[in-house]
Design an enzyme around this catalytic site. Structure first.
Site: not given
Ligand code: CP3
Length: 353
Positions: A25, A29, A38, A75, A152
């Site tokens: 990540r 944000r 975004r 994602d 999910y």
């Molecule tokens: O790592 C990176 O920079 C690459 C992008 C990336 C994202 N999600 C962007 C994202 C990667 C590799 C993921 C993987 C992901 N997504 C996982 C596996 C890794 C982990 O964290 O366990 C999972 C379970 C998800 C599903 C997911 N996506 C969730 C549960 C959430 C909400 C949680 C949160 O942090 O808000 C997301 C949203 C998400 N994916 C964001 C980002 C940058 C935040 C979204 C936003 O900008 O509002």
């Protein structure tokens, strides 16, 4: 040329004087420039599906910190979306999907078999990045592992204990197995296209592997990942793969060897000194730093960074966190961490004090 990239050298088993570094990540944000892009995209999914903007946010942490790898901005839930599941994100809460009951699993299984039209923007993002990244920076593609994606899909949201997925598995094993098989096959096709578009490494995120016990761990955390890796490596010989069975505990031992992964991503609970004897002999390791330290910073961040670097310096190592950067992380703490990696304990400071 590619072999000059430090990340690829570490994945090939080389021990480098300073470990290559990137952060889970790393685009997110906590960075003001991410929040601005975004906002320009409108929402998170629009950002994922607009190649120019997804490439832009992928590049932001590379420009700011000069990391050794960029990870595609996307994602893990885009794959179920491509398979026909509804997907949306509730601000401040996380993802929502139309939950799968038995009959809806069966409908999903009969669903779209061409996922690539839907995922074309992701492949285009990779093509843009392959042109725009600095020459020493490796490009990582990724997908969720089938079990985590299934949790999910079945619950329709994130869950603390993956209860709905365990319940379906207990109630109707056949339907559950069919879903895992569908996701395994689709993940092979998805990652294969990412590699054709220019991803040089792929990573499988199994964020909820830790809730699988006993034989279920082998069936649903090991076997599908092993099948994906074998298929990818037969299509793309030499492709490095990173596996992240988060929460696997004692199952971390032997995981890379059994699944055929080149590198193992360590969550925050793994003891890095134990990892030197039990995991590094099987290949590269990455991860482990508590992402909470990127919020609080200071000497504890420096000490923990140096501890990981020192412990893992005798084998192939990529520096990373044990889980993703959180929105409240301080961007300045990334510089503190990078300085601690490059100037580990024991090396004389430039100006003695
Ligand atoms: O790592 C990176 O920079 C690459 C992008 C990336 C994202 N999600 C962007 C994202 C990667 C590799 C993921 C993987 C992901 N997504 C996982 C596996 C890794 C982990 O964290 O366990 C999972 C379970 C998800 C599903 C997911 N996506 C969730 C549960 C959430 C909400 C949680 C949160 O942090 O808000 C997301 C949203 C998400 N994916 C964001 C980002 C940058 C935040 C979204 C936003 O900008 O509002």
């Amino acid at each position: 040329m590619t072999r000059d990239k430090p990340l690829l050298r570490a994945l090939a088993g080389e021990v480098l004087p300073t470990p290559p570094v990137w952060l889970m990540r790393q685009a997110g944000r906590y960075l003001p420039e991410y929040r601005a892009t975004r906002a320009q995209a409108g929402d998170f999914l629009a950002l994922c599906y607009t190649p120019e903007l997804a490439a832009e946010v992928t590049l932001q942490p590379i420009r700011r910190y000069g990391f050794d790898a960029a990870i595609l901005f996307a994602d893990i839930l885009l794959l179920p979306h491509a398979l026909g599941t509804d997907l949306w994100f509730v601000t401040g809460e996380g993802p929502r999907l139309s939950p799968l009951t038995e009959s809806r699993v069966l409908a999903a299984l009969k669903g779209k078999d061409d996922i690539h039209d839907h995922l074309a923007p992701v492949y285009e993002t990779i093509r843009i990045l392959a042109h725009e990244l600095p020459p020493g920076t490796a490009l990582i593609g990724f997908a969720g592992a089938p079990w985590t994606v299934a949790t999910y899909m079945i619950a329709g949201r994130g869950t603390p204990d993956q209860g709905p997925a365990h319940a379906l598995k207990g109630r109707d094993r056949g339907t559950f197995n069919a879903l895992i098989d569908l996701l395994t096959g689709a993940t092979i096709e998805y990652l294969s296209k990412q590699v054709e578009a220019g991803a040089e490494v792929v990573k499988l995120f199994d964020s909820w592997a830790g809730s699988l016990q006993g034989a279920d761990f082998d069936r649903y955390a090991v076997a599908p990942v092993k099948r994906i890796i074998a298929a990818l490596k037969s299509r793309h010989p030499g492709l490095p793969v990173i596996a992240f069975p988060r929460g696997a505990g004692r199952h971390y031992a032997g995981f890379a060897r059994t699944a055929g992964a080149d590198a193992l991503a360590l969550d925050t609970s793994v003891d890095v000194v134990w990892a030197t004897g039990h995991l590094q002999p099987d290949g590269c390791v990455q991860g482990n730093l508590d992402p909470g330290l990127m919020v609080t910073g200071g000497q504890p961040l420096i000490d923990a960074t140096r501890h990981i670097v020192a412990a893992l310096s005798g084998g192939p190592h990529i520096f990373n966190l044990g889980h993703g950067m959180t929105p409240d992380a301080d961007p300045e703490n990334v510089h503190v961490m990078l300085e601690a990696i490059r100037n580990p304990a024991g090396r004389a400071p430039a100006t003695p004090v």
